[in-house]
Design an enzyme around this catalytic site. Sequence first.
Site, short mmCIF file in Angstrom:
data_model
loop_
_atom_site.label_atom_id
_atom_site.label_comp_id
_atom_site.label_asym_id
_atom_site.label_seq_id
_atom_site.Cartn_x
_atom_site.Cartn_y
_atom_site.Cartn_z
CG LEU A 8 12.54 -8.26 6.40
CD1 LEU A 8 12.30 -9.77 6.41
CD2 LEU A 8 13.94 -7.96 5.87
NE ARG A 15 -1.83 -12.35 -0.83
CZ ARG A 15 -1.58 -12.93 0.33
NH1 ARG A 15 -2.57 -13.45 1.03
NH2 ARG A 15 -0.35 -12.97 0.82
CB THR A 79 11.92 -14.01 6.14
OG1 THR A 79 11.82 -15.37 6.55
CG2 THR A 79 10.53 -13.52 5.75
CG ASP A 102 3.91 -6.58 5.00
OD1 ASP A 102 4.60 -6.71 6.03
OD2 ASP A 102 3.70 -7.49 4.19
N GLY A 137 3.48 -19.15 11.13
CA GLY A 137 4.45 -20.04 11.74
C GLY A 137 4.07 -20.30 13.19
CG ASN A 383 -6.11 37.49 -7.17
OD1 ASN A 383 -6.98 37.16 -7.98
ND2 ASN A 383 -5.41 36.62 -6.50
NE ARG A 437 -25.06 51.79 -9.04
CZ ARG A 437 -25.30 51.55 -7.76
NH1 ARG A 437 -24.75 50.53 -7.16
NH2 ARG A 437 -26.11 52.33 -7.08
C1 UD1 Z 1 6.35 -15.11 7.94
C2 UD1 Z 1 7.01 -16.04 8.95
C3 UD1 Z 1 5.92 -16.71 9.79
C4 UD1 Z 1 5.05 -15.66 10.44
C5 UD1 Z 1 4.50 -14.68 9.41
C6 UD1 Z 1 3.82 -13.52 10.07
C7 UD1 Z 1 9.07 -16.85 7.91
C8 UD1 Z 1 9.71 -17.99 7.23
N1 UD1 Z 1 7.77 -17.03 8.25
O1 UD1 Z 1 5.61 -15.95 7.07
O2 UD1 Z 1 6.51 -17.54 10.77
O3 UD1 Z 1 4.00 -16.25 11.13
O4 UD1 Z 1 5.57 -14.13 8.60
O5 UD1 Z 1 3.21 -12.71 9.11
O6 UD1 Z 1 9.71 -15.85 8.17
N2 UD1 Z 1 9.93 -10.73 2.56
C9 UD1 Z 1 11.00 -10.18 1.91
N3 UD1 Z 1 11.78 -10.96 1.13
C10 UD1 Z 1 11.57 -12.29 0.98
C11 UD1 Z 1 10.45 -12.85 1.66
C12 UD1 Z 1 9.66 -12.04 2.44
O7 UD1 Z 1 11.24 -8.98 2.00
O8 UD1 Z 1 12.33 -12.94 0.29
C13 UD1 Z 1 9.06 -9.87 3.38
C14 UD1 Z 1 7.67 -9.73 2.79
O9 UD1 Z 1 7.57 -8.54 2.04
C15 UD1 Z 1 6.79 -9.67 4.01
C16 UD1 Z 1 7.56 -10.41 5.08
O10 UD1 Z 1 8.89 -10.49 4.63
O11 UD1 Z 1 6.62 -8.36 4.45
C17 UD1 Z 1 6.99 -11.76 5.40
O12 UD1 Z 1 7.12 -12.57 4.25
P1 UD1 Z 1 6.05 -13.64 3.84
O13 UD1 Z 1 6.55 -14.39 2.69
O14 UD1 Z 1 4.72 -13.03 3.77
O15 UD1 Z 1 6.14 -14.60 5.10
P2 UD1 Z 1 4.99 -15.48 5.65
O16 UD1 Z 1 4.86 -16.68 4.81
O17 UD1 Z 1 3.78 -14.70 5.90
#
Ligand code: UD1
Length: 452
Positions: A8, A15, A79, A102, A137, A383, A437
């Site tokens: 993902l 940020r 996610t 990430d 979570g 050169n 020279r």
């Molecule tokens: C998520 C988890 C959480 C966990 C945490 C760890 C869920 C609902 N929650 O929360 O339980 O403790 O990660 O870091 O999964 N992303 C996408 N598309 C989206 C949303 C997110 O690609 O629509 C990717 C983001 O780029 C990121 C990752 O998924 O790399 C996590 O997404 P983020 O929204 O940061 O989730 P958290 O709220 O941190």
Amino acid sequence: MNLSVIILAAGAGTRMRSSKPKVLHTLAGMPMLEHVYNTSKKLGAKQVQVVYGHGGDQLKQQCQHFEVEWALQAEQLGTAHAVQQASPNIAAEDVALILYGDVPLTKAETLQTLVKNVSGNNVSLLTVNLDDPTGYGRIVREGGKVTAIVEHKDASEAQKQIKEVNTGILAVNAGYLNECLDKIGNDNAQGEYYLTDIIALAVNDGNEVITTQVEHAYEAEGINDRKQLARIERIFQRGIADKLLTEGISLADPARLDVRGELTVGSDSFIDVNCVFEGRVDVGNGVTIAPGCVIKDASIGDDCIIKPYSVIENAVIEQQTEVGPFARIRPGTHLKQNSRVGNFVEIKNTELGENSKASHLSYLGDSEIGKNVNIGAGTITCNYDGANKFKTIIKDGAFIGSDTQLVAPVTVGENATIAAGSTITRDAPDDTLTLSRAAQKSIQGWRRPKKK
Ligand code: UD1
Ligand code: CA
């Protein structure tokens, strides 16, 4: 069992305050996404899909060498929605592993254990214990067994006390994953489709959630801003430094070493502070590398001394050679055994023979220099005529006087001597003194001009 990975990477990464997609920001000189991709390959994944949302052109451009499929998540709805952009492409009997672009430092061994724990429709989940679990979570257990993951924003006060949190990384049978994703809604505090809801679904279906804990929290750490990235960089570098120390290499300060690629070092070598290694660098035994050297794609033989602030790129340096201080060794250079390149010498696409020396202030380009040659201070190989490059050949035992210009193409013969200050435009014969020279003269009665 076939493994299929979904990475993902669709989050905006605001940020980072960057025009670049977050996952292209580098850790140890390599995009974070590439670390995750390499880990996937290490696990033997037969298929890797990257879910992206921003900067698709930049991503595909910079990751051209990846063997991946790109899945666009145009809108970031959570996610689960992200996973759903890729999971229908996975064969139902494969195991799907969800990783994050990430979260760059998860160890392949940790993930191996995680994947091994998948059986039937059980879900294998990676968790971590954090002193400060804010934002994550929470792993909710009953009688020791996981029953759900509750997001921070949805958690009760009691649940907020739970220190075991979800890393987001999980492995599950692909067929079952797709079944579950179809059932996940977005009725929660953030109005998002949560992948984490799969846990409660699995438990409801009578399946078990098997957890694996990471050894070090950094393995699960997701990068949100540059401060975090810089901190993770130091952790990563510290790991490399510790490995070198264990292998019998001395480091003046393990906190001041940067390896952005692959570095191998023989025993009893010493690396002083603030050296940067890039690409593939092989260093032999008993080598000393002084402070501030930048070395890229090079091999350095046994017992060499690389003095301070030398820059070496794409070069082969044979044993017992001395380089620097302040030397610039450019691509295509081959320094043979026991040769010497001193301060303010730039050398490119040149072979310097055994026991030969260029000790001070020179430019040597496109040259072939034999054994036991002495290149005097200020020698320049001319050169380049503005359009084409030409070669300079200096044969064994030649002595090039200081401040000589060798206008290529030109050959200096064996044991030839070139007088200081010469401009050599034609070949200089063996065993002969060549000079070009004007004869020195003194003008009697000449006076310096006086101020009017
Ligand atoms: C998520 C988890 C959480 C966990 C945490 C760890 C869920 C609902 N929650 O929360 O339980 O403790 O990660 O870091 O999964 N992303 C996408 N598309 C989206 C949303 C997110 O690609 O629509 C990717 C983001 O780029 C990121 C990752 O998924 O790399 C996590 O997404 P983020 O929204 O940061 O989730 P958290 O709220 O941190
Ligand atoms: Ca996050």
